[in-house]
Design a protein around this motif. Structure first.
Motif, PDB file in Angstrom:
ATOM      1  N   ALA A  23       0.826  -1.200   0.000  1.00  0.00           N
ATOM      2  CA  ALA A  23       0.000   0.000   0.000  1.00  0.00           C
ATOM      3  C   ALA A  23       0.866   1.258   0.000  1.00  0.00           C
ATOM      4  CB  ALA A  23      -0.931  -0.008   1.206  1.00  0.00           C
ATOM      5  N   VAL A  24       1.946   1.244   0.741  1.00  0.00           N
ATOM      6  CA  VAL A  24       2.857   2.392   0.771  1.00  0.00           C
ATOM      7  C   VAL A  24       3.493   2.602  -0.604  1.00  0.00           C
ATOM      8  CG1 VAL A  24       5.056   3.216   1.717  1.00  0.00           C
ATOM      9  CG2 VAL A  24       3.300   2.334   3.239  1.00  0.00           C
ATOM     10  N   VAL A  25       3.899   1.527  -1.251  1.00  0.00           N
ATOM     11  CA  VAL A  25       4.505   1.640  -2.582  1.00  0.00           C
ATOM     12  C   VAL A  25       3.510   2.225  -3.579  1.00  0.00           C
ATOM     13  CG1 VAL A  25       5.428   0.314  -4.528  1.00  0.00           C
ATOM     14  CG2 VAL A  25       6.225  -0.157  -2.219  1.00  0.00           C
ATOM     15  N   VAL A  26       2.267   1.767  -3.549  1.00  0.00           N
ATOM     16  CA  VAL A  26       1.249   2.309  -4.453  1.00  0.00           C
ATOM     17  C   VAL A  26       1.026   3.790  -4.171  1.00  0.00           C
ATOM     18  CG1 VAL A  26      -1.202   2.219  -5.064  1.00  0.00           C
ATOM     19  CG2 VAL A  26       0.116   0.116  -4.895  1.00  0.00           C
ATOM     20  N   TYR A  27       0.972   4.155  -2.909  1.00  0.00           N
ATOM     21  CA  TYR A  27       0.786   5.558  -2.546  1.00  0.00           C
ATOM     22  C   TYR A  27       1.941   6.416  -3.052  1.00  0.00           C
ATOM     23  CZ  TYR A  27       0.383   9.791   0.214  1.00  0.00           C
ATOM     24  OH  TYR A  27       0.304  11.095   0.600  1.00  0.00           O
ATOM     25  N   VAL A  28       3.159   5.949  -2.840  1.00  0.00           N
ATOM     26  CA  VAL A  28       4.332   6.723  -3.255  1.00  0.00           C
ATOM     27  C   VAL A  28       4.385   6.860  -4.772  1.00  0.00           C
ATOM     28  CG1 VAL A  28       6.856   6.673  -3.366  1.00  0.00           C
ATOM     29  CG2 VAL A  28       5.701   6.264  -1.196  1.00  0.00           C
ATOM     30  N   VAL A  29       4.049   5.796  -5.473  1.00  0.00           N
ATOM     31  CA  VAL A  29       4.121   5.835  -6.936  1.00  0.00           C
ATOM     32  C   VAL A  29       3.106   6.821  -7.517  1.00  0.00           C
ATOM     33  CG1 VAL A  29       3.601   4.451  -8.996  1.00  0.00           C
ATOM     34  CG2 VAL A  29       5.149   3.573  -7.271  1.00  0.00           C
ATOM     35  N   TRP A  30       1.912   6.897  -6.932  1.00  0.00           N
ATOM     36  CA  TRP A  30       0.871   7.721  -7.535  1.00  0.00           C
ATOM     37  C   TRP A  30       0.725   9.101  -6.916  1.00  0.00           C
ATOM     38  CZ3 TRP A  30      -1.030   6.868 -12.112  1.00  0.00           C
ATOM     39  CH2 TRP A  30      -0.961   5.581 -12.630  1.00  0.00           C
ATOM     40  N   LYS A  31       0.966   9.264  -5.618  1.00  0.00           N
ATOM     41  CA  LYS A  31       0.716  10.555  -4.978  1.00  0.00           C
ATOM     42  C   LYS A  31       1.947  11.449  -4.900  1.00  0.00           C
ATOM     43  CE  LYS A  31      -3.596  10.012  -4.102  1.00  0.00           C
ATOM     44  NZ  LYS A  31      -4.610  10.828  -4.724  1.00  0.00           N
ATOM     45  N   LYS A  32       3.095  10.887  -4.738  1.00  0.00           N
ATOM     46  CA  LYS A  32       4.324  11.684  -4.696  1.00  0.00           C
ATOM     47  C   LYS A  32       4.807  11.913  -6.114  1.00  0.00           C
ATOM     48  CE  LYS A  32       4.540  11.555  -0.221  1.00  0.00           C
ATOM     49  NZ  LYS A  32       4.277  12.703   0.583  1.00  0.00           N
ATOM     50  N   GLN A  33       5.632  12.904  -6.283  1.00  0.00           N
ATOM     51  CA  GLN A  33       6.149  13.212  -7.619  1.00  0.00           C
ATOM     52  C   GLN A  33       7.363  12.336  -7.922  1.00  0.00           C
ATOM     53  OE1 GLN A  33       4.656  15.112  -9.791  1.00  0.00           O
ATOM     54  NE2 GLN A  33       3.047  15.539  -8.321  1.00  0.00           N
ATOM     55  N   VAL A  34       7.092  11.106  -8.306  1.00  0.00           N
ATOM     56  CA  VAL A  34       8.136  10.161  -8.679  1.00  0.00           C
ATOM     57  C   VAL A  34       8.237  10.173 -10.196  1.00  0.00           C
ATOM     58  CG1 VAL A  34       8.873   7.757  -8.550  1.00  0.00           C
ATOM     59  CG2 VAL A  34       7.614   8.769  -6.661  1.00  0.00           C
ATOM     60  N   SER A  35       9.429  10.301 -10.689  1.00  0.00           N
ATOM     61  CA  SER A  35       9.604  10.372 -12.139  1.00  0.00           C
ATOM     62  C   SER A  35       9.763   8.969 -12.727  1.00  0.00           C
ATOM     63  CB  SER A  35      10.823  11.227 -12.483  1.00  0.00           C
ATOM     64  OG  SER A  35      11.974  10.665 -11.904  1.00  0.00           O
TER      65      SER A  35
END
Length: 69
Positions: A23-35
């Motif tokens: 769940a944390v990985v999905v959140y980071v991938v979609w909500k944070k500005q990850v390039s």
């Protein structure tokens, strides 16, 4: 129900950690500005959601059917 969860604490803990990490990985991938390119985002999301659903299924199986100590 609480007795069954206490009795099967180790597999429950491992599966719960896997679900939270996914769940944390999905959140980071979609909500944070990850390039990341979009295909990689979608692939990561599908893998993590598969882990979440699989862990939930295994938790139910462990709780009601398997893992007799």
């Amino acid at each position: 129900m609480w007795y069954l969860i206490q009795e099967r604490a180790l597999p429950f803990s491992i599966l719960a950690l896997l679900m939270m990490a996914s769940a944390v990985v999905v959140y980071v991938v979609w909500k944070k500005q990850v390039s990341l390119p979009m295909p990689l985002r979608i692939f990561t999301t599908v893998v993590c959601l598969t882990c979440i659903v699989g862990s939930a299924g295994l938790m139910l199986f462990t709780l009601f059917v398997g893992y007799n100590s």
